[in-house]
Scaffold this motif. Structure first.
Motif, PDB file in Angstrom:
ATOM      1  N   THR A  62      11.652 -19.603   0.395  1.00  0.00           N
ATOM      2  CA  THR A  62      10.857 -18.384   0.231  1.00  0.00           C
ATOM      3  C   THR A  62       9.792 -18.338   1.308  1.00  0.00           C
ATOM      4  O   THR A  62       9.535 -19.323   2.008  1.00  0.00           O
ATOM      5  CB  THR A  62      10.168 -18.337  -1.150  1.00  0.00           C
ATOM      6  OG1 THR A  62       9.102 -19.303  -1.174  1.00  0.00           O
ATOM      7  CG2 THR A  62      11.144 -18.633  -2.272  1.00  0.00           C
TER       8      THR A  62
ATOM      9  N   LYS B 227      14.479 -10.319  -5.919  1.00  0.00           N
ATOM     10  CA  LYS B 227      13.277 -10.833  -6.568  1.00  0.00           C
ATOM     11  C   LYS B 227      13.311 -10.479  -8.048  1.00  0.00           C
ATOM     12  O   LYS B 227      13.809  -9.410  -8.433  1.00  0.00           O
ATOM     13  CB  LYS B 227      12.012 -10.233  -5.928  1.00  0.00           C
ATOM     14  CG  LYS B 227      11.768 -10.681  -4.492  1.00  0.00           C
ATOM     15  CD  LYS B 227      10.516 -10.003  -3.921  1.00  0.00           C
ATOM     16  CE  LYS B 227      10.218 -10.487  -2.515  1.00  0.00           C
ATOM     17  NZ  LYS B 227       9.611 -11.825  -2.486  1.00  0.00           N
ATOM     18  N   LEU B 228      12.787 -11.386  -8.870  1.00  0.00           N
ATOM     19  CA  LEU B 228      12.739 -11.110 -10.299  1.00  0.00           C
ATOM     20  C   LEU B 228      11.839  -9.916 -10.580  1.00  0.00           C
ATOM     21  O   LEU B 228      10.755  -9.785  -9.992  1.00  0.00           O
ATOM     22  CB  LEU B 228      12.210 -12.325 -11.073  1.00  0.00           C
ATOM     23  CG  LEU B 228      13.272 -13.276 -11.646  1.00  0.00           C
ATOM     24  CD1 LEU B 228      14.060 -13.942 -10.537  1.00  0.00           C
ATOM     25  CD2 LEU B 228      12.622 -14.308 -12.561  1.00  0.00           C
TER      26      LEU B 228
ATOM     27  N   SER C 170      12.065  -9.695 -16.578  1.00  0.00           N
ATOM     28  CA  SER C 170      13.386 -10.057 -16.062  1.00  0.00           C
ATOM     29  C   SER C 170      14.419 -10.333 -17.143  1.00  0.00           C
ATOM     30  O   SER C 170      15.618 -10.355 -16.862  1.00  0.00           O
ATOM     31  CB  SER C 170      13.266 -11.298 -15.167  1.00  0.00           C
ATOM     32  OG  SER C 170      12.969 -12.451 -15.934  1.00  0.00           O
TER      33      SER C 170
ATOM     34  N   VAL D 165      16.702  -8.085 -11.532  1.00  0.00           N
ATOM     35  CA  VAL D 165      16.143  -8.290 -10.201  1.00  0.00           C
ATOM     36  C   VAL D 165      15.924  -6.952  -9.510  1.00  0.00           C
ATOM     37  O   VAL D 165      16.506  -5.929  -9.883  1.00  0.00           O
ATOM     38  CB  VAL D 165      17.066  -9.169  -9.332  1.00  0.00           C
ATOM     39  CG1 VAL D 165      17.202 -10.561  -9.913  1.00  0.00           C
ATOM     40  CG2 VAL D 165      18.446  -8.521  -9.162  1.00  0.00           C
TER      41      VAL D 165
ATOM     42  N   SER E 142      19.942 -19.700  -7.159  1.00  0.00           N
ATOM     43  CA  SER E 142      18.907 -20.295  -7.990  1.00  0.00           C
ATOM     44  C   SER E 142      17.617 -19.515  -7.785  1.00  0.00           C
ATOM     45  O   SER E 142      17.632 -18.413  -7.220  1.00  0.00           O
ATOM     46  CB  SER E 142      18.724 -21.774  -7.654  1.00  0.00           C
ATOM     47  OG  SER E 142      17.920 -22.405  -8.633  1.00  0.00           O
ATOM     48  N   VAL E 143      16.502 -20.072  -8.238  1.00  0.00           N
ATOM     49  CA  VAL E 143      15.214 -19.397  -8.103  1.00  0.00           C
ATOM     50  C   VAL E 143      14.227 -20.305  -7.375  1.00  0.00           C
ATOM     51  O   VAL E 143      14.293 -21.529  -7.451  1.00  0.00           O
ATOM     52  CB  VAL E 143      14.625 -18.990  -9.472  1.00  0.00           C
ATOM     53  CG1 VAL E 143      15.507 -17.965 -10.152  1.00  0.00           C
ATOM     54  CG2 VAL E 143      14.422 -20.202 -10.369  1.00  0.00           C
TER      55      VAL E 143
ATOM     56  N   HIS F  98      10.287 -12.998 -19.744  1.00  0.00           N
ATOM     57  CA  HIS F  98      11.284 -13.844 -19.097  1.00  0.00           C
ATOM     58  C   HIS F  98      11.974 -14.707 -20.146  1.00  0.00           C
ATOM     59  O   HIS F  98      11.384 -15.058 -21.165  1.00  0.00           O
ATOM     60  CB  HIS F  98      10.621 -14.748 -18.046  1.00  0.00           C
ATOM     61  CG  HIS F  98       9.848 -14.001 -17.005  1.00  0.00           C
ATOM     62  ND1 HIS F  98      10.446 -13.210 -16.054  1.00  0.00           N
ATOM     63  CD2 HIS F  98       8.503 -13.918 -16.776  1.00  0.00           C
ATOM     64  CE1 HIS F  98       9.518 -12.678 -15.278  1.00  0.00           C
ATOM     65  NE2 HIS F  98       8.330 -13.090 -15.694  1.00  0.00           N
TER      66      HIS F  98
ATOM     67  N   LEU G  99       9.055 -14.982  -8.260  1.00  0.00           N
ATOM     68  CA  LEU G  99      10.231 -15.760  -7.897  1.00  0.00           C
ATOM     69  C   LEU G  99      11.237 -14.933  -7.103  1.00  0.00           C
ATOM     70  O   LEU G  99      11.470 -13.751  -7.399  1.00  0.00           O
ATOM     71  CB  LEU G  99      10.904 -16.314  -9.155  1.00  0.00           C
ATOM     72  CG  LEU G  99      10.073 -17.259 -10.030  1.00  0.00           C
ATOM     73  CD1 LEU G  99      10.855 -17.645 -11.271  1.00  0.00           C
ATOM     74  CD2 LEU G  99       9.654 -18.502  -9.246  1.00  0.00           C
ATOM     75  N   ASN G 100      11.848 -15.588  -6.118  1.00  0.00           N
ATOM     76  CA  ASN G 100      12.976 -15.029  -5.381  1.00  0.00           C
ATOM     77  C   ASN G 100      14.266 -15.649  -5.892  1.00  0.00           C
ATOM     78  O   ASN G 100      14.283 -16.794  -6.343  1.00  0.00           O
ATOM     79  CB  ASN G 100      12.862 -15.341  -3.889  1.00  0.00           C
ATOM     80  CG  ASN G 100      11.674 -14.687  -3.223  1.00  0.00           C
ATOM     81  OD1 ASN G 100      10.902 -13.961  -3.856  1.00  0.00           O
ATOM     82  ND2 ASN G 100      11.510 -14.945  -1.938  1.00  0.00           N
ATOM     83  N   ILE G 101      15.348 -14.898  -5.780  1.00  0.00           N
ATOM     84  CA  ILE G 101      16.682 -15.459  -5.969  1.00  0.00           C
ATOM     85  C   ILE G 101      17.130 -16.012  -4.619  1.00  0.00           C
ATOM     86  O   ILE G 101      16.992 -15.345  -3.591  1.00  0.00           O
ATOM     87  CB  ILE G 101      17.671 -14.391  -6.460  1.00  0.00           C
ATOM     88  CG1 ILE G 101      17.160 -13.731  -7.739  1.00  0.00           C
ATOM     89  CG2 ILE G 101      19.049 -15.003  -6.684  1.00  0.00           C
ATOM     90  CD1 ILE G 101      17.029 -14.663  -8.914  1.00  0.00           C
TER      91      ILE G 101
END
Length: 535
Positions: free
Chosen positions: A87, A158-159, A163, A175, A192-193, A272, A296-298
């Motif tokens: 990220t 991105k979440l 989410s 997302v 993943s995150v 979440h 958080l990003n995926i």
């Protein structure tokens, strides 16, 4: 409360025996699935230790066989940087770690600065943008800044703030799309995150922590061809709101039974999935209720590596634009590694890494904010030991030069007609100078000449790119920064394929050429610029 750990960086490896640490990255073995987020510093960084690591990720450092790659290449270090930097937060934290290791002093924007010629300093903003600089020992008020600017963000998922969702017996993670990604490439990938969380400490204060779950956690499955018979004829056209939702788990009655903790914060329960929060809390060694915010990003879990029959390519996500960021960072560090490197320099060497370029740069941590120019003025003021007048700062800008470094479009062998006939940049042929008459790039005839002159004096190849007249042209942070205060700017980049895909490609040789070009820019631009008189 988040666990506090100590770690120690190793002594440099002998030049005659390059580290074998990255040789595994040069293979695309699918069995390699985990990386430590904080690893031994390599090659030229000095031994040091810190506390309270910003990054957290599971996994240990594996033992790899020896590498025969030349110690002069930075490709192995780039692979390491890419694998650290899932990220924009991790990219900035890793750049921060390397700068501290190289002897740069961390500044705070909200504190007073004490600067002197010969000093090396940096600061971060939002832990997603960074400005670092080294002051020439012969600096005097009105001398210029020589800057390389790039960006830390890449297109990703991105979440959403909320989410958690459930569909047909699956736990899903909602997302939103960030930037102009090739979203079809995100299907059927092991995802993943990673990102940052805010934790509540026992004393009521709040901690900023980075987290990275290295094991495959999510997946966006494609629809079977038997249920979409015309997809190969009509094209794959997913609805980004309804089809691009990753699977987390199957829903069961005791889906969260593995967690004995019940959150006292309603958002943790309703916003979440508890299962996701449990994974994050385990990684951070904290309680679920201590997690008060997540960003958080995926991320794709496949490691960056070398590929091709001769290992001549780099296969990786986020090459756009972490490859440029790393080459610029390493060039700055190496151009002033020794005390004598700044002894005859009258300029200030600088790198600026911005967030949010992929969505227009209009943010507090983006190039649209006055971050870099405020830093320039502040540096000028500090070195003058008083408030520098408008003429002092204006003279400094007139002496300054900016290299806007962002990845470039290499010619695609299957789509050659998408490039202008006489401007088809190739991989392994050097940095690409970007031109656009409508100012989508900031390059001018003067800035192109000066930057190419640096390359000529150091026997480095360059290429030129213009977009076809019947096609639209992307842009960079170059025009934004050039227009900010009128700083001379050239736009350039490493040629790549699959730009904005979850998995991109660039040439290994181009990385080393870019590094050498950037380092030569820092070391020799002052003398070259003095030879040209335009106005």
């Amino acid at each position: 409360m988040a666990a506090i750990a100590r770690f120690q960086f190793l002594q440099p490896y002998p030049i005659s025996k390059p580290s074998a640490f990255f040789s595994k990255f040069r293979q695309s073995s699918p069995s390699f699935s985990s990386f430590s987020s904080i690893k031994p510093c390599r090659i030229h960084f000095r031994k040091f230790s810190v506390t309270s690591p910003l990054c957290s990720s599971s996994g240990s450092i594996p033992e790899f066989p020896e590498s025969s790659e030349s110690s002069t290449s930075i490709v192995g270090d780039l692979l390491d940087y890419l694998n650290e930097s899932w990220t924009q937060f991790h990219a900035t934290a890793e750049a921060k770690r390397q700068l501290i290791a190289a002897g740069f002093h961390l500044l705070k924007e909200n504190e007073k600065w004490d600067l002197q010629p010969g000093g090396r300093h940096f600061f971060t903003r939002n832990m997603s943008s960074l400005v670092a600089f080294a002051i020439g020992k012969k600096y005097s008020i009105g001398d210029g800044f020589h800057v390389i600017a790039a960006h830390t963000d890449s297109p990703c998922l991105k979440l959403k703030p909320k989410s958690a969702s459930t569909k047909s017996g699956y736990l899903m993670v909602n997302v939103q799309t960030y930037g102009g990604g090739l979203w079809h490439t995100w299907f059927d990938r092991d995802l993943s995150v990673a990102g940052r969380v805010i934790l509540r400490d026992d004393d009521g204060s709040f901690l900023h922590r980075l987290v990275k779950i290295t094991r495959p956690l999510l997946r966006v499955p494609t629809l079977a061809i038997h249920l979409n018979r015309t997809v190969n004829q009509d094209g794959f056209k997913p609805n980004l709101e309804t089809h691009l939702i990753p699977l987390l788990a199957t829903k069961t009655e005791n889906a969260t039974a593995d967690s004995t903790e019940k959150s006292n914060v309603s958002s943790s329960k309703d916003v979440h999935h508890q299962l996701l929060l449990k994974i994050l809390s385990d990684e951070l060694s904290c309680k679920i209720e201590d997690i008060v915010s997540v960003e958080l990003n995926i991320c794709d879990t496949q490691p960056s590596c070398l590929g091709g029959a001769n290992n001549e390519f780099i296969f990786s996500g986020r090459l756009d634009n972490l490859a440029s960021s790393f080459c610029g960072l390493r060039a700055l560090v190496d151009s002033c590694a020794l005390p004598e490197d700044l002894s005859n320099e009258n300029s200030i060497r600088m790198i600026a890494l911005f967030d949010n370029e992929e969505v227009g740069s209009d943010s507090c941590q983006g190039a649209g904010a006055p971050t870099m120019f405020e830093a320039m003025r502040r540096i000028t003021d500090c070195l003058s030991h008083q408030s520098a007048g408008e003429t002092d700062f204006a003279r400094a800008i007139r002496h300054s030069f900016l290299v806007s470094a962002d990845m470039a479009h290499g010619v695609h062998p299957n789509f050659v007609d998408k490039h202008e006939e006489h401007h088809r940049p190739e991989l392994q042929k050097g940095l690409v100078i970007k031109h656009n008459a409508n100012q989508r790039y900031a390059t001018s005839g003067i800035t192109s000449f000066l930057f190419k002159e640096v390359a000529r004096l150091h026997s480095l190849p360059t290429q030129d790119f213009v977009v076809r007249n019947d096609m639209g042209c992307g842009s960079t942070i170059g025009p934004i920064l050039a227009a900010g205060v009128g700083i001379r700017t050239v736009d350039c980049g490493i040629a790549q394929l699959s730009m904005h895909s979850v998995r991109e490609i660039c040439g290994k040789e181009d990385v080393d050429i870019a590094y050498k070009h950037f380092k030569a820019f820092y070391q020799s631009f002052s003398s070259i610029d003095r030879k040209l008189n335009v106005d």
